[in-house]
Design a protein around this motif. Structure first.
Motif, PDB file in Angstrom:
ATOM      1  N   MET A  76      34.915  37.647  43.474  1.00 21.37           N
ATOM      2  CA  MET A  76      36.262  37.495  42.970  1.00 21.37           C
ATOM      3  C   MET A  76      36.342  37.894  41.505  1.00 21.37           C
ATOM      4  O   MET A  76      37.299  38.510  41.087  1.00 21.37           O
ATOM      5  CB  MET A  76      36.705  36.046  43.167  1.00 21.37           C
ATOM      6  CG  MET A  76      38.137  35.798  42.882  1.00 21.37           C
ATOM      7  SD  MET A  76      38.541  34.181  43.510  1.00 21.37           S
ATOM      8  CE  MET A  76      40.206  34.051  43.059  1.00 21.37           C
ATOM      9  N   THR A  77      35.332  37.534  40.725  1.00 19.55           N
ATOM     10  CA  THR A  77      35.362  37.888  39.309  1.00 19.55           C
ATOM     11  C   THR A  77      34.738  39.252  39.053  1.00 19.55           C
ATOM     12  O   THR A  77      34.887  39.781  37.968  1.00 19.55           O
ATOM     13  CB  THR A  77      34.613  36.828  38.479  1.00 19.55           C
ATOM     14  OG1 THR A  77      33.274  36.759  38.952  1.00 19.55           O
ATOM     15  CG2 THR A  77      35.281  35.478  38.601  1.00 19.55           C
ATOM     16  N   ASN A  78      34.036  39.830  40.025  1.00 20.39           N
ATOM     17  CA  ASN A  78      33.364  41.112  39.828  1.00 20.39           C
ATOM     18  C   ASN A  78      33.923  42.149  40.806  1.00 20.39           C
ATOM     19  O   ASN A  78      33.198  42.706  41.627  1.00 20.39           O
ATOM     20  CB  ASN A  78      31.849  40.945  40.001  1.00 20.39           C
ATOM     21  CG  ASN A  78      31.079  42.141  39.480  1.00 20.39           C
ATOM     22  OD1 ASN A  78      31.652  43.069  38.904  1.00 20.39           O
ATOM     23  ND2 ASN A  78      29.790  42.142  39.721  1.00 20.39           N
ATOM     24  N   GLN A  79      35.226  42.386  40.716  1.00 15.91           N
ATOM     25  CA  GLN A  79      35.865  43.335  41.640  1.00 15.91           C
ATOM     26  C   GLN A  79      35.384  44.766  41.400  1.00 15.91           C
ATOM     27  O   GLN A  79      35.238  45.552  42.333  1.00 15.91           O
ATOM     28  CB  GLN A  79      37.387  43.260  41.509  1.00 15.91           C
ATOM     29  CG  GLN A  79      37.938  41.958  42.036  1.00 15.91           C
ATOM     30  CD  GLN A  79      39.455  41.893  41.952  1.00 15.91           C
ATOM     31  OE1 GLN A  79      40.117  42.852  41.594  1.00 15.91           O
ATOM     32  NE2 GLN A  79      39.987  40.729  42.307  1.00 15.91           N
TER      33      GLN A  79
ATOM     34  N   LEU B 181      44.309  46.467  46.801  1.00 17.78           N
ATOM     35  CA  LEU B 181      45.746  46.264  46.667  1.00 17.78           C
ATOM     36  C   LEU B 181      46.094  44.814  46.342  1.00 17.78           C
ATOM     37  O   LEU B 181      47.152  44.546  45.789  1.00 17.78           O
ATOM     38  CB  LEU B 181      46.452  46.694  47.954  1.00 17.78           C
ATOM     39  CG  LEU B 181      46.299  48.180  48.302  1.00 17.78           C
ATOM     40  CD1 LEU B 181      46.971  48.481  49.623  1.00 17.78           C
ATOM     41  CD2 LEU B 181      46.862  49.046  47.193  1.00 17.78           C
ATOM     42  N   ALA B 182      45.230  43.906  46.657  1.00 13.96           N
ATOM     43  CA  ALA B 182      45.480  42.496  46.379  1.00 13.96           C
ATOM     44  C   ALA B 182      44.157  41.861  45.952  1.00 13.96           C
ATOM     45  O   ALA B 182      43.096  42.380  46.280  1.00 13.96           O
ATOM     46  CB  ALA B 182      46.029  41.813  47.628  1.00 13.96           C
ATOM     47  N   PRO B 183      44.236  40.774  45.204  1.00 17.74           N
ATOM     48  CA  PRO B 183      42.983  40.121  44.829  1.00 17.74           C
ATOM     49  C   PRO B 183      42.262  39.584  46.059  1.00 17.74           C
ATOM     50  O   PRO B 183      42.869  39.300  47.079  1.00 17.74           O
ATOM     51  CB  PRO B 183      43.433  38.997  43.902  1.00 17.74           C
ATOM     52  CG  PRO B 183      44.868  38.792  44.184  1.00 17.74           C
ATOM     53  CD  PRO B 183      45.408  40.076  44.713  1.00 17.74           C
ATOM     54  N   LEU B 184      40.979  39.453  45.909  1.00 16.79           N
ATOM     55  CA  LEU B 184      40.182  38.917  47.004  1.00 16.79           C
ATOM     56  C   LEU B 184      40.548  37.453  47.233  1.00 16.79           C
ATOM     57  O   LEU B 184      40.763  36.699  46.288  1.00 16.79           O
ATOM     58  CB  LEU B 184      38.695  39.026  46.681  1.00 16.79           C
ATOM     59  CG  LEU B 184      38.143  40.443  46.527  1.00 16.79           C
ATOM     60  CD1 LEU B 184      36.690  40.373  46.101  1.00 16.79           C
ATOM     61  CD2 LEU B 184      38.268  41.217  47.834  1.00 16.79           C
ATOM     62  N   ARG B 185      40.589  37.079  48.481  1.00 20.80           N
ATOM     63  CA  ARG B 185      40.897  35.689  48.829  1.00 20.80           C
ATOM     64  C   ARG B 185      39.729  35.137  49.629  1.00 20.80           C
ATOM     65  O   ARG B 185      39.278  35.751  50.594  1.00 20.80           O
ATOM     66  CB  ARG B 185      42.179  35.612  49.641  1.00 20.80           C
ATOM     67  CG  ARG B 185      43.381  35.966  48.834  1.00 20.80           C
ATOM     68  CD  ARG B 185      44.652  35.624  49.584  1.00 20.80           C
ATOM     69  NE  ARG B 185      45.769  36.176  48.824  1.00 20.80           N
ATOM     70  CZ  ARG B 185      46.771  36.836  49.336  1.00 20.80           C
ATOM     71  NH1 ARG B 185      46.827  37.053  50.632  1.00 20.80           N
ATOM     72  NH2 ARG B 185      47.733  37.277  48.571  1.00 20.80           N
ATOM     73  N   LEU B 186      39.313  33.946  49.203  1.00 25.62           N
ATOM     74  CA  LEU B 186      38.225  33.271  49.906  1.00 25.62           C
ATOM     75  C   LEU B 186      38.816  32.338  50.947  1.00 25.62           C
ATOM     76  O   LEU B 186      39.972  31.911  50.833  1.00 25.62           O
ATOM     77  CB  LEU B 186      37.384  32.483  48.913  1.00 25.62           C
ATOM     78  CG  LEU B 186      36.681  33.311  47.828  1.00 25.62           C
ATOM     79  CD1 LEU B 186      36.024  32.386  46.824  1.00 25.62           C
ATOM     80  CD2 LEU B 186      35.642  34.227  48.446  1.00 25.62           C
ATOM     81  N   PRO B 187      38.033  31.960  51.934  1.00 26.44           N
ATOM     82  CA  PRO B 187      38.514  30.959  52.892  1.00 26.44           C
ATOM     83  C   PRO B 187      38.861  29.663  52.148  1.00 26.44           C
ATOM     84  O   PRO B 187      38.250  29.330  51.132  1.00 26.44           O
ATOM     85  CB  PRO B 187      37.322  30.765  53.833  1.00 26.44           C
ATOM     86  CG  PRO B 187      36.512  32.008  53.695  1.00 26.44           C
ATOM     87  CD  PRO B 187      36.732  32.491  52.296  1.00 26.44           C
ATOM     88  N   PRO B 188      39.849  28.917  52.629  1.00 29.61           N
ATOM     89  CA  PRO B 188      40.312  27.710  51.922  1.00 29.61           C
ATOM     90  C   PRO B 188      39.212  26.693  51.626  1.00 29.61           C
ATOM     91  O   PRO B 188      39.190  26.097  50.551  1.00 29.61           O
ATOM     92  CB  PRO B 188      41.368  27.106  52.851  1.00 29.61           C
ATOM     93  CG  PRO B 188      41.794  28.225  53.726  1.00 29.61           C
ATOM     94  CD  PRO B 188      40.633  29.168  53.829  1.00 29.61           C
ATOM     95  N   GLN B 189      38.262  26.482  52.570  1.00 27.13           N
ATOM     96  CA  GLN B 189      37.201  25.499  52.324  1.00 27.13           C
ATOM     97  C   GLN B 189      36.310  25.940  51.172  1.00 27.13           C
ATOM     98  O   GLN B 189      35.911  25.122  50.335  1.00 27.13           O
ATOM     99  CB  GLN B 189      36.328  25.285  53.579  1.00 27.13           C
ATOM    100  CG  GLN B 189      37.044  24.644  54.725  1.00 27.13           C
ATOM    101  CD  GLN B 189      37.441  25.687  55.775  1.00 27.13           C
ATOM    102  OE1 GLN B 189      37.293  26.894  55.564  1.00 27.13           O
ATOM    103  NE2 GLN B 189      37.953  25.206  56.900  1.00 27.13           N
TER     104      GLN B 189
END
Length: 143
Positions: A1-4, A30-38
Motif C-alpha cells: 500500500m505504501t510502496n505502489q 486507477l485506484a489505491p490498493l485495498r486490503l481485506p477488511p480483517q
C-alpha cells in the motif's frame, strides 16, 4: 500500500519476463490498493497500539522530567535556607562575642541619660482607686 511504485516496477518486470514479445511501457493503478477488511483492521489496531505506547512513553518521560525539576528546585531552596541559617548563626555568634560587661554598662548609662533628658522635674503621679487594697489579706466585716 505504501510502496505502489515498487509494485508497478515489479509488475512491469514480471510481465516482460513472461511475455517477452510484448513491450510494456507504463502501468498505472486507477485506484489505491485495498486490503481485506480483517487485515486493514489488524493494521489499524497495531498502529493505534504503537501510537498509544509512544504517547505513554512520552508522558512517562515528561513526568520524570517534571519530578527531577521539582527535586532540583527543592534542593536549591533547601540550600538557600541552610545558608541563611548559617549566616544568621554567624551573626549571632559575632554579636554574642561582642557583648562585654563594659558594653552593657554603656547601654545602661545611655538609657539612664535618655530617661533623665525626658524628665520634666515632677514626681510620677500616684493613682489611687477607691475600694482597692494592695497587699495583706481581705478583712472580714465586723459582727
Amino acid at each position: 500500500m505504501t510502496n505502489q511504485q515498487g509494485l508497478v516496477k515489479g509488475l512491469i518486470q514480471c510481465t516482460q519476463q513472461r511475455f517477452p514479445t510484448i513491450a510494456v511501457q507504463d502501468v498505472t493503478l486507477l485506484a489505491p490498493l485495498r486490503l481485506p477488511p480483517q487485515i486493514q483492521k489488524s493494521i489499524d489496531e497495531q498502529f493505534a497500539s504503537q501510537q498509544a505506547a509512544q504517547t505513554a512513553e512520552s508522558n512517562r518521560r515528561k513526568a520524570e522530567a517534571e519530578a527531577a525539576a521539582n527535586v532540583a528546585e527543592a534542593k536549591g531552596e533547601a540550600k538557600v535556607t541552610i545558608e541563611q541559617a548559617r549566616a544568621e548563626a554567624e551573626a549571632n555568634r559575632l554579636r554574642a562575642a561582642s557583648i562585654t560587661p563594659q558594653l552593657l554598662e554603656l547601654e545602661r548609662l545611655q538609657v539612664e541619660r535618655a530617661r533623665i533628658e525626658k524628665w520634666n522635674g515632677q514626681q510620677a503621679p500616684t493613682i489611687q482607686t477607691p475600694n482597692v487594697q494592695i497587699g495583706g489579706t481581705p478583712q472580714e466585716p465586723a459582727k
